[in-house]
Design an enzyme around this catalytic site. Structure first.
Site, PDB file in Angstrom:
ATOM      1  N   SER A  58      38.604  40.037  38.597  1.00 21.39           N
ATOM      2  CA  SER A  58      39.765  40.507  37.974  1.00 21.39           C
ATOM      3  C   SER A  58      39.172  40.604  36.209  1.00 21.39           C
ATOM      4  O   SER A  58      39.591  41.343  35.271  1.00 21.39           O
ATOM      5  CB  SER A  58      40.140  39.332  37.354  1.00 21.39           C
ATOM      6  OG  SER A  58      41.110  38.938  38.440  1.00 21.39           O
ATOM      7  N   SER A 111      42.811  41.231  37.458  1.00 25.38           N
ATOM      8  CA  SER A 111      44.136  40.530  36.541  1.00 25.38           C
ATOM      9  C   SER A 111      44.157  40.331  35.431  1.00 25.38           C
ATOM     10  O   SER A 111      45.270  40.750  34.096  1.00 25.38           O
ATOM     11  CB  SER A 111      44.435  39.378  37.120  1.00 25.38           C
ATOM     12  OG  SER A 111      43.492  38.916  37.059  1.00 25.38           O
ATOM     13  N   LYS A 141      42.488  36.605  27.030  1.00 22.90           N
ATOM     14  CA  LYS A 141      43.787  36.458  28.094  1.00 22.90           C
ATOM     15  C   LYS A 141      44.324  35.427  28.519  1.00 22.90           C
ATOM     16  O   LYS A 141      43.757  34.527  27.716  1.00 22.90           O
ATOM     17  CB  LYS A 141      42.980  36.807  29.043  1.00 22.90           C
ATOM     18  CG  LYS A 141      43.687  36.295  30.798  1.00 22.90           C
ATOM     19  CD  LYS A 141      43.003  36.742  31.910  1.00 22.90           C
ATOM     20  CE  LYS A 141      43.224  36.967  33.485  1.00 22.90           C
ATOM     21  NZ  LYS A 141      42.662  37.454  34.198  1.00 22.90           N
TER      22      LYS A 141
END
Length: 445
Positions: free
Chosen positions: A177, A153, A78
């Site tokens: 997330s 996310s 990420k």
């Protein structure tokens, strides 16, 4: 993603001499670039870096100096994890040209294990949201149905694994997330006990609630990766019958397909000898207020200088959140932090008589791109609140939580369950998750 792209399978191919790490990584790079127009799973594909790491891995293998089971294995991270020499944007125009001089601790540990970083994955801007929508970097869509959201996310990490681009990816989890996109994309996702996986070198969103996490094709792969980035004791087979906690009333808040899969999972566990009992969590409307207050206050503390210098470069949702944070009082923040400690003590005490808590992962399947509100049992709520209904509380208490896909009787979009342990019980959680994964695989065959 199928087992053909699991870490174990790739290791077998490398050990057999049938393929080189360079060949496998080159395929991953090609897949990332080929699918990115539609999936939007990557912000940066680090082709040169990945091939260089893979080449070094092949050289070690030829010399008989393999570093371990992750040597030569491709992965993604990420874009909140700092990476030396590779830009780290946080999914925002604010940092679009940011190239760190150092890497996050978790990246360094994977470097030391010989893993090859293929690229940095897309996300909800600065991890501020559960849908994965991003007007600057593009909204990540679900590989199972590109009209639907991947969740957030850590949306790009989940999509990259689910699409078979990489076998595992790093993510962060502040309210779900890692677990939400894992559930919506039909893969496994793990949030550790608070602090177990280092956040050193990760762009913070809310340091009181942030957890680093891992997404992979299976629980087995999750555990393998976690052992290289955290001190996790070996997993052993559970002994006595499982004592499983359930949240009172959670079954009444799910779509039919989610409910069917959850009930089927309970039935599988019962046949294995598990016993069940209901528990009550604090009022979730109050818990959500506590969580949001802490998030906005701490996010503003970090992003305040960026907001002052580049206000117009933030997306509307996070900019609005930061502005709301400016109106929070210090008293409100401190009161919420005190409530946080109350939650943690109460949850740890409740879980003393249980091995694990079982919940649905999300009450709904992947929503359509652009969805604003959803209906759950006659109540209309914001889509982000719906997606994190069963996940956000466990960030407040710092408990380890793991999501794994389960067979859906309707055979539609992916559905998943979540298992949660008491803080510090990560090894036991993996024991139970491995057992449950085995049962689910048997049901598919």
């Amino acid at each position: 993603m199928t087992d053909s792209r699991s870490i174990k399978t790739i290791v077998a191919v490398l050990e057999g001499g049938n393929r080189s790490a360079v060949e496998i990584v080159r395929e991953c790079i090609a897949a990332a670039e080929r699918t990115n127009f539609s999936l939007r799973s990557f912000i940066t594909v680090a082709a040169e870096h990945a091939l260089n790491q893979a080449g070094k891995s092949d050289a070690r293998r030829r010399a008989g100096r393999v570093l371990g089971p992750l040597d030569g294995i491709p992965y993604a991270a990420k874009d909140m994890f700092e990476t030396r020499g590779i830009r780290t944007t946080g999914g925002s125009r604010v940092l679009e040209n940011n190239v760190p001089d150092t890497s996050a601790a978790a990246i360094c540990m994977l470097d030391a294990a010989g893993a090859a970083l293929v690229g940095k994955t897309n996300l909800h801007e600065f991890a501020f949201g559960a849908t994965g929508e991003n007007r600057w970097a593009g909204t990540v869509v679900n590989p199972h149905d590109e009209t639907r959201l991947a969740g957030g996310s850590s949306s790009g990490s989940a999509a990259a694994v689910a699409a078979g681009i990489v076998p595992f990816a790093l993510g962060t989890d502040t309210g779900g997330s890692v677990r939400v996109p894992a559930a919506l994309c039909g893969i496994a996702g793990y949030k550790p006990s608070f602090g177990l996986i280092s956040l050193d070198g990760v762009i913070p969103y809310c340091w009181s609630l942030d957890h680093a996490g891992v997404l992979a094709t299976s629980v087995e792969d999750l555990e393998l990766v976690v052992r290289h980035i955290a001190k996790l004791p070996p997993a052993t087979k559970p002994g006595a019958a499982l004592r499983v906690a359930l949240i009172e009333g959670c079954e009444d808040k799910c779509e039919d397909s989610v409910l069917d899969a959850f009930l089927a999972t309970k039935a599988h566990m019962r046949r294995l000898g598990a016993t069940f009992d209901a528990i009550e969590l604090p009022d979730q409307s109050e818990a959500r207020t506590v969580s949001l207050t802490i998030q906005l206050a701490e996010s503003l503390t970090y992003h305040g200088p960026n907001l002052a210098r580049a206000r117009d470069r933030f997306g509307a949702d996070i900019r609005g959140g930061l502005v709301r944070g400016q109106f929070l009082s210090a008293e409100s923040y401190i009161q919420c932090k005190r409530v946080l400690e109350t939650y943690r003590r109460a949850f740890a005490q409740t879980m003393q008589t249980f091995d694990v808590l079982l919940t649905p992962a999300c009450p709904i399947t992947a929503p359509q791109v652009g969805t604003v509100d959803v209906d759950i049992t006659g109540q209309t709520i914001p889509v982000g609140n719906a997606l994190t209904l069963f996940t956000s509380f466990f960030n407040l208490v710092g408990a380890p939580a793991l999501v794994l896909p389960v067979p859906s009787p309707s055979r539609g979009l992916p559905v998943a369950v979540q298992i949660v342990g008491s803080p510090g019980s990560d090894a036991r959680l993996f024991e139970i998750a491995l057992m449950l994964e085995s049962v689910c695989k048997a049901c598919r065959s």
